[in-house]
Design a protein around this motif. Structure first.
Motif, PDB file in Angstrom:
ATOM      1  N   LYS A  13       5.041   8.691  -6.890  1.00 14.01           N
ATOM      2  CA  LYS A  13       5.525   8.474  -5.524  1.00 14.01           C
ATOM      3  C   LYS A  13       4.410   7.830  -4.730  1.00 14.01           C
ATOM      4  O   LYS A  13       3.298   8.338  -4.695  1.00 14.01           O
ATOM      5  CB  LYS A  13       5.920   9.819  -4.905  1.00 14.01           C
ATOM      6  CG  LYS A  13       6.556   9.736  -3.550  1.00 14.01           C
ATOM      7  CD  LYS A  13       6.927  11.135  -3.039  1.00 14.01           C
ATOM      8  CE  LYS A  13       7.712  11.030  -1.775  1.00 14.01           C
ATOM      9  NZ  LYS A  13       9.085  11.450  -1.901  1.00 14.01           N
ATOM     10  N   GLY A  14       4.718   6.708  -4.085  1.00 13.21           N
ATOM     11  CA  GLY A  14       3.695   6.026  -3.311  1.00 13.21           C
ATOM     12  C   GLY A  14       3.999   4.551  -3.175  1.00 13.21           C
ATOM     13  O   GLY A  14       5.166   4.154  -3.145  1.00 13.21           O
ATOM     14  N   THR A  15       2.958   3.738  -3.124  1.00 14.08           N
ATOM     15  CA  THR A  15       3.106   2.303  -2.904  1.00 14.08           C
ATOM     16  C   THR A  15       2.269   1.524  -3.904  1.00 14.08           C
ATOM     17  O   THR A  15       1.141   1.900  -4.205  1.00 14.08           O
ATOM     18  CB  THR A  15       2.644   1.923  -1.478  1.00 14.08           C
ATOM     19  OG1 THR A  15       3.378   2.694  -0.527  1.00 14.08           O
ATOM     20  CG2 THR A  15       2.872   0.450  -1.200  1.00 14.08           C
ATOM     21  N   VAL A  16       2.848   0.433  -4.375  1.00 11.46           N
ATOM     22  CA  VAL A  16       2.134  -0.516  -5.221  1.00 11.46           C
ATOM     23  C   VAL A  16       2.019  -1.815  -4.433  1.00 11.46           C
ATOM     24  O   VAL A  16       3.017  -2.337  -3.933  1.00 11.46           O
ATOM     25  CB  VAL A  16       2.880  -0.778  -6.545  1.00 11.46           C
ATOM     26  CG1 VAL A  16       2.163  -1.861  -7.353  1.00 11.46           C
ATOM     27  CG2 VAL A  16       3.008   0.503  -7.361  1.00 11.46           C
ATOM     28  N   ILE A  17       0.799  -2.304  -4.286  1.00  8.12           N
ATOM     29  CA  ILE A  17       0.574  -3.622  -3.685  1.00  8.12           C
ATOM     30  C   ILE A  17       0.344  -4.572  -4.852  1.00  8.12           C
ATOM     31  O   ILE A  17      -0.634  -4.449  -5.574  1.00  8.12           O
ATOM     32  CB  ILE A  17      -0.646  -3.642  -2.738  1.00  8.12           C
ATOM     33  CG1 ILE A  17      -0.587  -2.505  -1.724  1.00  8.12           C
ATOM     34  CG2 ILE A  17      -0.736  -4.991  -2.031  1.00  8.12           C
ATOM     35  CD1 ILE A  17      -1.873  -2.322  -0.916  1.00  8.12           C
ATOM     36  N   ASP A  18       1.273  -5.493  -5.032  1.00  5.87           N
ATOM     37  CA  ASP A  18       1.243  -6.394  -6.172  1.00  5.87           C
ATOM     38  C   ASP A  18       1.063  -7.834  -5.703  1.00  5.87           C
ATOM     39  O   ASP A  18       1.244  -8.138  -4.525  1.00  5.87           O
ATOM     40  CB  ASP A  18       2.547  -6.250  -6.957  1.00  5.87           C
ATOM     41  CG  ASP A  18       2.466  -6.795  -8.373  1.00  5.87           C
ATOM     42  OD1 ASP A  18       1.391  -7.276  -8.788  1.00  5.87           O
ATOM     43  OD2 ASP A  18       3.498  -6.727  -9.077  1.00  5.87           O
ATOM     44  N   HIS A  19       0.732  -8.699  -6.612  1.00  5.45           N
ATOM     45  CA  HIS A  19       0.556 -10.134  -6.350  1.00  5.45           C
ATOM     46  C   HIS A  19      -0.542 -10.418  -5.323  1.00  5.45           C
ATOM     47  O   HIS A  19      -0.435 -11.327  -4.508  1.00  5.45           O
ATOM     48  CB  HIS A  19       1.874 -10.793  -5.934  1.00  5.45           C
ATOM     49  CG  HIS A  19       2.936 -10.676  -6.971  1.00  5.45           C
ATOM     50  ND1 HIS A  19       2.863 -11.310  -8.183  1.00  5.45           N
ATOM     51  CD2 HIS A  19       4.075  -9.962  -6.995  1.00  5.45           C
ATOM     52  CE1 HIS A  19       3.927 -11.012  -8.897  1.00  5.45           C
ATOM     53  NE2 HIS A  19       4.669 -10.183  -8.212  1.00  5.45           N
ATOM     54  N   ILE A  20      -1.597  -9.618  -5.378  1.00  2.44           N
ATOM     55  CA  ILE A  20      -2.784  -9.875  -4.563  1.00  2.44           C
ATOM     56  C   ILE A  20      -3.597 -10.939  -5.301  1.00  2.44           C
ATOM     57  O   ILE A  20      -3.830 -10.797  -6.508  1.00  2.44           O
ATOM     58  CB  ILE A  20      -3.638  -8.597  -4.418  1.00  2.44           C
ATOM     59  CG1 ILE A  20      -2.827  -7.455  -3.812  1.00  2.44           C
ATOM     60  CG2 ILE A  20      -4.898  -8.874  -3.602  1.00  2.44           C
ATOM     61  CD1 ILE A  20      -3.508  -6.093  -3.949  1.00  2.44           C
ATOM     62  N   PRO A  21      -4.040 -11.997  -4.632  1.00  4.82           N
ATOM     63  CA  PRO A  21      -4.932 -12.927  -5.323  1.00  4.82           C
ATOM     64  C   PRO A  21      -6.145 -12.166  -5.860  1.00  4.82           C
ATOM     65  O   PRO A  21      -6.698 -11.302  -5.165  1.00  4.82           O
ATOM     66  CB  PRO A  21      -5.340 -13.923  -4.236  1.00  4.82           C
ATOM     67  CG  PRO A  21      -4.252 -13.832  -3.220  1.00  4.82           C
ATOM     68  CD  PRO A  21      -3.774 -12.403  -3.253  1.00  4.82           C
ATOM     69  N   ALA A  22      -6.528 -12.438  -7.090  1.00  3.47           N
ATOM     70  CA  ALA A  22      -7.615 -11.684  -7.730  1.00  3.47           C
ATOM     71  C   ALA A  22      -8.886 -11.666  -6.886  1.00  3.47           C
ATOM     72  O   ALA A  22      -9.565 -10.639  -6.803  1.00  3.47           O
ATOM     73  CB  ALA A  22      -7.903 -12.253  -9.114  1.00  3.47           C
TER      74      ALA A  22
END
Length: 151
Positions: A13-22
């Motif tokens: 349960k929570g949040t995923v921050i995806d597609h962040i520039p490396a």
């Protein structure tokens, strides 16, 4: 069928921050002050991405973001995606995007701007959402991403 292997472990349960520039991973960690959280944080960088080549990801157990925090993410990673997780499943997807105006979260790069001289909340009009160019409401100087300082 392709063999699927998780590069970063799942959260319940929570949040995923995806597609962040490396190259923006540590900026996101810093501006959100994630080092101050007591909950589990998993992050990975230089992960393979068909769309971006390389990307970064942050998984936060038990953390959900407010609008001003999402705006902070958008300043350094405008194409990031948020996945809200419940019981190990994505229940909501949010596209991070800059609003038309940004208030109180960035510093004007003009040292002579009134916001850098007096106790005045900064206010910017976003003039380029892709490249993150912000025009100061007070002095009209444009602050671009390389000169952006998050407050």
């Amino acid at each position: 069928m392709k063999d699927k292997t998780l590069s970063v472990s799942a959260i319940g349960k929570g949040t995923v921050i995806d597609h962040i520039p490396a190259d923006s991973l540590f900026d996101v960690l810093s501006i959100l002050k994630l080092d101050e959280l007591d909950s589990q944080i998993t992050f990975g960088t230089n992960l393979k991405s068909e769309k971006y080549g390389k990307k970064a990801i942050i998984k936060l157990e038990g953390k959900f973001f407010k609008d001003d925090e999402i705006n902070r993410i958008a300043l350094v990673a405008p194409e990031a995606k948020l996945n809200i997780i419940d019981d190990y499943h994505v229940v909501e997807k949010k596209v991070v995007g800059l609003p038309d105006e940004v208030e109180g979260i960035a510093k004007c790069m003009n040292p002579k701007c009134v916001t850098n001289q007096e106790n005045i909340i900064t206010k910017f009009t976003v003039i380029d959402k892709k490249h993150v160019d912000l025009k100061c409401h007070y002095c009209e100087k444009v602050t671009d991403k390389p000169n952006l300082e998050i407050i």
